[in-house]
Scaffold this motif. Structure first.
Motif, short mmCIF file in Angstrom:
data_model
loop_
_atom_site.label_atom_id
_atom_site.label_comp_id
_atom_site.label_asym_id
_atom_site.label_seq_id
_atom_site.Cartn_x
_atom_site.Cartn_y
_atom_site.Cartn_z
N ASN A 235 1.14 -1.15 -0.24
CA ASN A 235 -0.12 0.14 0.05
C ASN A 235 0.89 1.26 -0.01
O ASN A 235 1.28 1.90 0.95
N LEU A 236 1.33 1.54 -1.19
CA LEU A 236 2.29 2.67 -1.48
C LEU A 236 1.40 3.96 -1.68
O LEU A 236 1.05 4.15 -2.71
N ASN A 237 1.49 4.90 -0.73
CA ASN A 237 0.85 6.28 -0.91
C ASN A 237 1.89 7.19 -1.41
O ASN A 237 2.91 6.95 -1.03
N LEU A 238 1.34 8.48 -1.53
CA LEU A 238 2.16 9.45 -2.06
C LEU A 238 3.19 9.91 -0.69
O LEU A 238 4.46 10.02 -0.76
N LYS A 239 2.76 9.84 0.57
CA LYS A 239 3.54 10.36 1.54
C LYS A 239 4.61 9.23 1.93
O LYS A 239 5.71 9.68 2.06
N LYS A 240 4.29 8.27 1.76
CA LYS A 240 5.29 6.98 2.11
C LYS A 240 6.18 6.76 1.04
O LYS A 240 7.46 6.75 1.16
N ILE B 101 7.29 9.56 -1.18
CA ILE B 101 8.21 10.49 -0.76
C ILE B 101 9.10 10.40 0.31
O ILE B 101 10.48 10.51 -0.07
N ILE B 102 8.84 9.77 1.37
CA ILE B 102 9.75 9.50 2.54
C ILE B 102 10.66 8.34 1.99
O ILE B 102 11.99 8.35 2.43
N LEU B 103 10.27 7.57 1.52
CA LEU B 103 11.35 6.25 0.60
C LEU B 103 12.27 6.83 -0.18
O LEU B 103 13.36 6.68 -0.11
N THR B 104 11.82 7.82 -1.20
CA THR B 104 12.52 8.32 -1.92
C THR B 104 13.78 9.27 -1.65
O THR B 104 14.83 9.21 -2.27
N VAL B 105 13.02 10.12 -0.69
CA VAL B 105 14.05 11.03 -0.06
C VAL B 105 15.05 10.31 0.87
O VAL B 105 16.26 10.55 0.63
N PHE B 106 14.58 9.70 1.83
CA PHE B 106 15.35 9.31 2.87
C PHE B 106 16.23 8.14 2.72
O PHE B 106 17.00 7.73 3.48
N VAL B 107 15.45 7.02 1.65
CA VAL B 107 16.34 5.64 1.39
C VAL B 107 16.98 6.05 0.17
O VAL B 107 18.20 5.96 0.11
N GLY B 108 16.18 6.42 -0.76
CA GLY B 108 16.61 6.37 -2.14
C GLY B 108 17.99 7.61 -2.24
O GLY B 108 19.02 7.39 -2.75
N MET B 109 17.64 8.58 -2.01
CA MET B 109 18.48 9.66 -2.09
C MET B 109 19.87 9.56 -1.04
O MET B 109 20.95 9.83 -1.51
N VAL C 48 9.75 14.06 -5.21
CA VAL C 48 8.11 14.27 -5.19
C VAL C 48 7.61 14.17 -6.70
O VAL C 48 6.57 13.56 -6.60
N LEU C 49 8.41 14.58 -7.60
CA LEU C 49 7.81 14.55 -8.97
C LEU C 49 7.72 12.86 -9.17
O LEU C 49 6.66 12.19 -9.92
N ALA C 50 8.71 12.07 -9.06
CA ALA C 50 8.60 10.58 -9.14
C ALA C 50 7.82 9.96 -8.30
O ALA C 50 6.83 9.15 -8.72
N SER C 51 7.50 10.21 -7.20
CA SER C 51 6.68 9.88 -6.25
C SER C 51 5.10 10.19 -6.82
O SER C 51 4.17 9.20 -6.56
#
Length: 184
Positions: free
Chosen positions: A112-117, A119-127, A166-169
């Motif tokens: 269940n991947l929503n926008l908030k989750k 963004i958190i994953l892409t910023v804090f894990v990915g980047m 944010v855009l990718a999310s």
């Protein structure tokens, strides 16, 4: 008659091909920065999009295929570069970071991947993984001090990368809702 397994295989191959093509195109949307050997690209949008929309196997395969076609000489890396030397050159750590980002996010994102989750994953894990791998290699390769490396490898990219996450999310979550992908 095509059975479900064959249909899914065709869908997977098509999705991998599409993501590889998008990653190749994103490499050409690149701008050199005068104070760093790293080009500002739109690759991180696609890396995060792959992580958000694909399962682990297909996401990792997308990255590996991208690396292989660049390694054999097709000009698919940022700025139209290619070859194994690019993969192990000054920005080689970023390539490792791309692969690890896709691997880890696809493993931990859940169903269940929503926008908030997202963004958190892409910023804090990915980047974070891309920055750590990229900066560590850049610093080692160029013999930079920690502060020099921070100024060249991370700080100039944070504002743009936040926007790209944010855009990718946003795009990835919409794709998942419309097509029901990325959660199998």
């Amino acid at each position: 008659m095509i059975n479900v397994a064959q249909k899914n295989k065709v869908r997977d191959i098509t999705a991998i091909g599409l993501m590889v093509a998008l990653l190749c195109i994103s490499s050409y949307i690149a701008f050199p920065l005068p104070f760093t050997p790293i080009m500002l690209t739109s690759q991180t949008i696609i890396i995060n999009l792959i992580a958000i929309t694909m399962n682990t196997k297909n996401g990792v395969l997308s990255i590996i295929v991208f690396y292989l076609i660049g390694a054999i000489g097709l000009p698919v890396f940022s700025g139209g570069r290619s070859g194994v030397g690019t993969l192990v050159g000054p920005s080689g750590g970023y390539f490792l970071g791309f692969l690890l980002t896709v691997l880890v996010i696809t493993l931990i994102k859940g169903k269940n991947l929503n926008l908030k989750k997202s963004i958190i994953l892409t910023v804090f894990v990915g980047m974070t993984m891309i920055y750590i791998c990229g900066a560590a290699w850049m610093g080692y390769y160029n013999g930079l001090s920690f502060m020099e490396n921070l100024k060249v490898s991370i700080l100039p990219f944070i504002p743009g990368d936040l926007i790209k996450c944010v855009l990718a999310s946003f795009i990835g979550v919409r794709i998942n809702k419309i097509y029901g992908v990325g959660n199998e």
